[in-house]
Design a protein around this motif. Structure first.
Motif, mmCIF file in Angstrom:
data_model
loop_
_atom_site.group_PDB
_atom_site.id
_atom_site.type_symbol
_atom_site.label_atom_id
_atom_site.label_comp_id
_atom_site.label_asym_id
_atom_site.label_seq_id
_atom_site.Cartn_x
_atom_site.Cartn_y
_atom_site.Cartn_z
ATOM 1 N N THR A 250 0.837 -1.207 0.000
ATOM 2 C CA THR A 250 0.000 0.000 0.000
ATOM 3 C C THR A 250 0.863 1.246 0.000
ATOM 4 O OG1 THR A 250 -1.733 -1.179 1.221
ATOM 5 C CG2 THR A 250 -1.825 1.221 1.222
ATOM 6 N N LEU A 251 1.944 1.221 0.772
ATOM 7 C CA LEU A 251 2.866 2.354 0.810
ATOM 8 C C LEU A 251 3.475 2.608 -0.568
ATOM 9 C CD1 LEU A 251 4.372 4.380 2.696
ATOM 10 C CD2 LEU A 251 6.167 2.665 2.887
ATOM 11 N N ILE A 252 3.902 1.527 -1.243
ATOM 12 C CA ILE A 252 4.467 1.655 -2.584
ATOM 13 C C ILE A 252 3.446 2.269 -3.537
ATOM 14 C CG2 ILE A 252 5.274 0.357 -4.599
ATOM 15 C CD1 ILE A 252 6.457 -1.691 -2.699
ATOM 16 N N LYS A 253 2.219 1.800 -3.469
ATOM 17 C CA LYS A 253 1.190 2.257 -4.402
ATOM 18 C C LYS A 253 0.885 3.738 -4.219
ATOM 19 C CE LYS A 253 -0.897 -2.330 -4.815
ATOM 20 N NZ LYS A 253 -2.020 -3.203 -4.409
ATOM 21 N N ILE A 254 0.953 4.234 -2.983
ATOM 22 C CA ILE A 254 0.707 5.658 -2.738
ATOM 23 C C ILE A 254 1.832 6.497 -3.341
ATOM 24 C CG2 ILE A 254 0.589 7.442 -0.951
ATOM 25 C CD1 ILE A 254 -0.845 5.420 0.830
ATOM 26 N N ILE A 255 3.081 6.119 -3.061
ATOM 27 C CA ILE A 255 4.216 6.921 -3.526
ATOM 28 C C ILE A 255 4.358 6.845 -5.046
ATOM 29 C CG2 ILE A 255 6.712 7.250 -3.358
ATOM 30 C CD1 ILE A 255 6.596 6.114 -0.551
ATOM 31 N N SER A 256 4.053 5.681 -5.635
ATOM 32 C CA SER A 256 4.212 5.516 -7.086
ATOM 33 C C SER A 256 3.023 6.046 -7.881
ATOM 34 C CB SER A 256 4.423 4.039 -7.417
ATOM 35 O OG SER A 256 3.272 3.271 -7.082
ATOM 36 N N GLY A 257 1.983 6.534 -7.208
ATOM 37 C CA GLY A 257 0.862 7.144 -7.902
ATOM 38 C C GLY A 257 -0.241 6.190 -8.316
ATOM 39 N N LEU A 258 -0.125 4.915 -7.932
ATOM 40 C CA LEU A 258 -1.155 3.950 -8.318
ATOM 41 C C LEU A 258 -2.427 4.166 -7.513
ATOM 42 C CD1 LEU A 258 -1.617 1.536 -10.188
ATOM 43 C CD2 LEU A 258 -0.873 0.043 -8.331
ATOM 44 N N HIS A 259 -2.286 4.467 -6.228
ATOM 45 C CA HIS A 259 -3.418 4.778 -5.363
ATOM 46 C C HIS A 259 -3.189 6.128 -4.697
ATOM 47 C CE1 HIS A 259 -4.635 0.260 -4.776
ATOM 48 N NE2 HIS A 259 -4.843 0.700 -5.999
ATOM 49 N N GLN A 260 -4.255 6.759 -4.246
ATOM 50 C CA GLN A 260 -4.158 8.023 -3.533
ATOM 51 C C GLN A 260 -4.364 7.804 -2.043
ATOM 52 O OE1 GLN A 260 -6.935 10.792 -5.275
ATOM 53 N NE2 GLN A 260 -5.702 11.075 -7.124
ATOM 54 N N HIS A 261 -3.622 8.561 -1.241
ATOM 55 C CA HIS A 261 -3.784 8.460 0.213
ATOM 56 C C HIS A 261 -5.121 9.065 0.620
ATOM 57 C CE1 HIS A 261 -1.960 12.337 -0.736
ATOM 58 N NE2 HIS A 261 -2.416 12.812 0.416
ATOM 59 N N THR A 262 -5.682 8.548 1.699
ATOM 60 C CA THR A 262 -6.974 9.035 2.189
ATOM 61 C C THR A 262 -6.841 9.827 3.479
ATOM 62 O OG1 THR A 262 -7.337 6.906 3.306
ATOM 63 C CG2 THR A 262 -8.289 7.168 1.109
ATOM 64 N N GLU A 263 -5.639 9.871 4.042
ATOM 65 C CA GLU A 263 -5.403 10.688 5.236
ATOM 66 C C GLU A 263 -3.948 11.125 5.254
ATOM 67 O OE1 GLU A 263 -4.734 7.925 8.919
ATOM 68 O OE2 GLU A 263 -6.425 7.089 7.793
ATOM 69 N N GLY A 264 -3.691 12.220 5.958
ATOM 70 C CA GLY A 264 -2.334 12.731 6.055
ATOM 71 C C GLY A 264 -1.910 13.494 4.810
ATOM 72 N N GLU A 265 -0.596 13.688 4.676
ATOM 73 C CA GLU A 265 -0.032 14.464 3.580
ATOM 74 C C GLU A 265 1.028 13.663 2.821
ATOM 75 O OE1 GLU A 265 0.237 19.093 4.350
ATOM 76 O OE2 GLU A 265 1.183 18.006 6.008
ATOM 77 N N PHE A 266 1.128 13.940 1.535
ATOM 78 C CA PHE A 266 2.155 13.372 0.671
ATOM 79 C C PHE A 266 2.814 14.543 -0.046
ATOM 80 C CE2 PHE A 266 2.874 10.755 -3.472
ATOM 81 C CZ PHE A 266 4.235 10.707 -3.201
ATOM 82 N N LEU A 267 4.109 14.748 0.193
ATOM 83 C CA LEU A 267 4.818 15.890 -0.362
ATOM 84 C C LEU A 267 5.976 15.443 -1.244
ATOM 85 C CD1 LEU A 267 4.196 16.532 2.958
ATOM 86 C CD2 LEU A 267 4.798 18.800 2.151
ATOM 87 N N VAL A 268 6.154 16.148 -2.355
ATOM 88 C CA VAL A 268 7.297 15.963 -3.246
ATOM 89 C C VAL A 268 7.999 17.306 -3.357
ATOM 90 C CG1 VAL A 268 8.074 15.356 -5.558
ATOM 91 C CG2 VAL A 268 6.167 14.110 -4.522
ATOM 92 N N ASP A 269 9.273 17.344 -2.969
ATOM 93 C CA ASP A 269 10.038 18.601 -2.934
ATOM 94 C C ASP A 269 9.327 19.650 -2.091
ATOM 95 O OD1 ASP A 269 12.062 17.600 -4.662
ATOM 96 O OD2 ASP A 269 10.810 18.024 -6.402
ATOM 97 N N GLY A 270 8.703 19.203 -1.001
ATOM 98 C CA GLY A 270 8.035 20.110 -0.086
ATOM 99 C C GLY A 270 6.655 20.565 -0.522
ATOM 100 N N GLU A 271 6.186 20.095 -1.665
ATOM 101 C CA GLU A 271 4.887 20.508 -2.209
ATOM 102 C C GLU A 271 3.872 19.377 -2.076
ATOM 103 O OE1 GLU A 271 2.908 21.334 -6.614
ATOM 104 O OE2 GLU A 271 5.093 21.456 -6.343
#
Length: 319
Positions: free
Chosen positions: A66-87
């Motif tokens: 599940t962690l891989i799928k969130i970071i790789s863009g396959l699934h979207q997170h439903t709670e918390g934040e996901f940042l790339v280069d601080g964005e």
């Protein structure tokens, strides 16, 4: 320095100058994912820095996929934040993640076994030449580029025309890593790259993971094997039942402690009394119930926090 989060998990904070001074390329803050009523991931903090290998360990069902799928863009997170280069970001597809420099090498490697090595290297992104609409594959250029990039990673193949299926498992992993680096990956996610390999081939893959780190990439190394993780890892995160049980830099945790967390030391400690009643089971080396942090998360017992605090003390190397 260590602390216990509100969720009860152990957090070991890096000391100044430990190599995490650079801003993270990718960061998760209290991230989670739910599938209907099923909470697969909850409250996970993870930071991936350039020129560092972040190892994510956990048993089956711990939440690694599940962690891989969130970071790789396959699934979207439903709670918390996901940042790339601080964005803050919310990818809609793996192509969005690739556009931001996040590449994933899965266990199946996304290769065609009967195709040559050079063709697999450019699979889906072939070079062409000539005027439109009669453009054709630039085979010579692709062969030359594939050979150069593989050699830059320290991979020397005598014949790029050989089917990639004839290479060893370790060699195929290395080709997939070199391909991701060539196509602009800044963050490289490796999904259990040594799971089906022998000792020697695992060593080859670990060498190229270190080579990717030396080239400035941030590497996320997903594995079941704490020994492989400890050979190349700079930071270790242990997932258990969808929550982050342990987060520690290399200089604050030993291989024995990492192995104990990965092997479910808390559960073994709780079962020590029962195991002692079974003939032929040596329980002398098992930890006591208070020596290992219990899995934290919603529904964890109140005693989980003190146990996590004890594990935090052990990870820091104090009595």
């Amino acid at each position: 320095m260590t602390s216990t989060t509100p969720g009860g998990r152990t957090a070991v904070h890096p000391s100044p100058g430990s190599g995490e001074d650079a801003p993270p390329l990718v960061e998760l803050r209290a991230a989670g994912k739910s599938y209907g009523n099923v909470r697969a991931l909850h409250g996970v903090d993870l930071a991936v820095h350039p020129s560092r290998v972040t190892c994510v360990l956990g048993d089956n069902g711990a939440g690694k996929s599940t962690l891989i799928k969130i970071i790789s863009g396959l699934h979207q997170h439903t709670e918390g934040e996901f940042l790339v280069d601080g964005e803050p970001v919310r990818f809609s597809s793996p192509r969005d993640a690739l556009a931001r420099g996040i590449a994933t090498v899965y266990q199946d490697l996304a290769t065609v076994p009967l195709m040559p090595v050079w063709r697999n290297f450019f699979l889906g992104s072939e070079m062409t030449k000539g005027p439109w609409p009669v453009r054709r594959l630039d085979i010579a250029r692709m062969k030359r580029t594939a050979d150069e990039e593989l050699r830059n990673m320290g991979i020397v193949l005598d014949d790029l025309e050989q089917p990639i299926g004839t290479l060893s498992g370790g060699q195929r992993q290395c080709v997939a890593i070199a391909r991701a680096v060539y196509f602009g990956a800044r963050v490289l996610i490796l999904d259990e790259p040594t799971a089906a390999l022998g000792v020697k081939q695992s060593g080859v893959v670990l060498k190229y993971i270190a080579a990717a780190r030396e080239r400035g990439l941030g590497v996320i190394f997903i594995t079941h094997n704490p020994h492989h993780a400890y050979l190349v890892g700079d930071h270790f995160s242990v997932l258990r039942l969808g929550t982050l049980e342990l987060s520690a830099p290399r200089d604050r945790i030993t291989l024995e402690e990492l192995t104990n967390h990965m092997a479910g030391g808390a559960e073994l400690a709780a079962l020590k009394h029962e195991l002692a009643q079974v003939g032929g089971v040596d329980v002398a080396a098992l930890p006591e119930a208070g020596e290992v942090s219990a899995p934290a998360g919603d529904g964890a017992p109140e005693s989980a926090a003190p146990a996590a605090s004890a594990a935090s003390t052990n990870a820091e190397g104090k009595p």
